[in-house]
Design a protein around this motif. Structure first.
Motif, PDB file in Angstrom:
ATOM      1  N   ALA A  23      41.523  21.986  12.432  1.00 61.01           N
ATOM      2  CA  ALA A  23      40.666  21.791  13.604  1.00 61.01           C
ATOM      3  C   ALA A  23      41.133  20.626  14.489  1.00 61.01           C
ATOM      4  O   ALA A  23      40.523  20.374  15.529  1.00 61.01           O
ATOM      5  N   PHE A  24      42.168  19.923  14.067  1.00 60.14           N
ATOM      6  CA  PHE A  24      42.712  18.833  14.885  1.00 60.14           C
ATOM      7  C   PHE A  24      44.144  19.179  15.288  1.00 60.14           C
ATOM      8  O   PHE A  24      44.893  19.771  14.505  1.00 60.14           O
ATOM      9  N   TYR A  49      50.513  12.140  22.116  1.00 62.27           N
ATOM     10  CA  TYR A  49      50.179  11.895  20.700  1.00 62.27           C
ATOM     11  C   TYR A  49      48.686  11.671  20.490  1.00 62.27           C
ATOM     12  O   TYR A  49      48.267  11.150  19.472  1.00 62.27           O
ATOM     13  N   TYR A  50      47.884  12.054  21.483  1.00 59.64           N
ATOM     14  CA  TYR A  50      46.435  11.972  21.312  1.00 59.64           C
ATOM     15  C   TYR A  50      45.984  13.108  20.378  1.00 59.64           C
ATOM     16  O   TYR A  50      46.570  14.188  20.376  1.00 59.64           O
ATOM     17  N   CYS A  93      44.833   7.927  15.113  1.00 60.76           N
ATOM     18  CA  CYS A  93      45.719   7.579  13.994  1.00 60.76           C
ATOM     19  C   CYS A  93      46.349   8.825  13.369  1.00 60.76           C
ATOM     20  O   CYS A  93      47.364   8.735  12.696  1.00 60.76           O
ATOM     21  N   GLY A  94      45.718   9.983  13.549  1.00 54.29           N
ATOM     22  CA  GLY A  94      46.284  11.244  13.039  1.00 54.29           C
ATOM     23  C   GLY A  94      45.944  11.560  11.595  1.00 54.29           C
ATOM     24  O   GLY A  94      46.349  12.606  11.081  1.00 54.29           O
ATOM     25  N   LEU A  95      45.207  10.709  10.941  1.00 59.49           N
ATOM     26  CA  LEU A  95      44.879  10.931   9.523  1.00 59.49           C
ATOM     27  C   LEU A  95      44.182  12.273   9.303  1.00 59.49           C
ATOM     28  O   LEU A  95      44.443  12.980   8.330  1.00 59.49           O
ATOM     29  N   CYS A  96      43.319  12.637  10.217  1.00 55.76           N
ATOM     30  CA  CYS A  96      42.515  13.857  10.065  1.00 55.76           C
ATOM     31  C   CYS A  96      43.347  15.128  10.229  1.00 55.76           C
ATOM     32  O   CYS A  96      42.954  16.190   9.738  1.00 55.76           O
ATOM     33  N   VAL A  97      44.483  15.042  10.892  1.00 52.11           N
ATOM     34  CA  VAL A  97      45.256  16.257  11.205  1.00 52.11           C
ATOM     35  C   VAL A  97      45.705  16.959   9.924  1.00 52.11           C
ATOM     36  O   VAL A  97      45.541  18.171   9.768  1.00 52.11           O
TER      37      VAL A  97
END
Ligand code: SF4
Ligand code: SF4
Length: 136
Positions: free
Chosen positions: A100-101, A108-109, A89-93
């Protein structure tokens, strides 16, 4: 009794320019070792710290930090990604303070670079399918 603690400190932006950690040594007689840090002016800061000293001094030092508005959490040695749970979902990026992401441009992984991780735990709380967790 001498004690040693590993902790994660979260500094609000208003405190990142102040010599707060230094006072642990000066006012509370504590030794400390900064294991990792991500602190920049006008942004929230994070620091992983090992603190050593007599038990009362450590307690007083932690109380001082809390009263100054620093949030203290125990240091989790390692945070891991359970890839089978990740929905990319990309929320952590955008949330991770040390980047770290990263998102792979073709697929898009989301990829997790554990060697950059401060183990602050922010992504553990935020990840919708609980793909980030404390490792063994
Ligand atoms: S927030 Fe969780 S599910 Fe979303 S990309 Fe990050 S690890 Fe994967
Ligand atoms: S625990 Fe999560 S948010 Fe914190 S540094 Fe590691 S990857 Fe980034």
């Amino acid at each position: 009794m001498q004690v040693s603690r590993r902790i994660v400190l979260h500094f609000p932006a208003s405190l990142t320019g102040q010599p707060i950690v230094y006072r642990l040594a000066r006012d509370y007689g504590l030794e400390f070792n900064i294991i990792k840090a991500s602190v920049s002016p006008e942004e929230e800061g994070l620091m992983v710290l090992e603190v050593r000293g007599d038990e009362q001094g450590v307690e007083a030092g932690m109380k001082y930090l809390s009263e100054k508005g620093v949030m203290i959490e125990p240091f989790s040695q390692r945070v891991v990604l359970r890839e089978e749970r990740c929905i990319h979902c990309g929320l952590c990026v955008g949330l991770c303070p040390v980047g770290a992401f990263r998102m792979e441009p073709d697929t898009y992984y989301i990829r997790f670079e554990e060697e950059r991780c401060l183990a602050c735990g922010l992504c553990i709380k935020a990840c919708p399918p609980r793909a980030m967790e404390v490792g063994l």
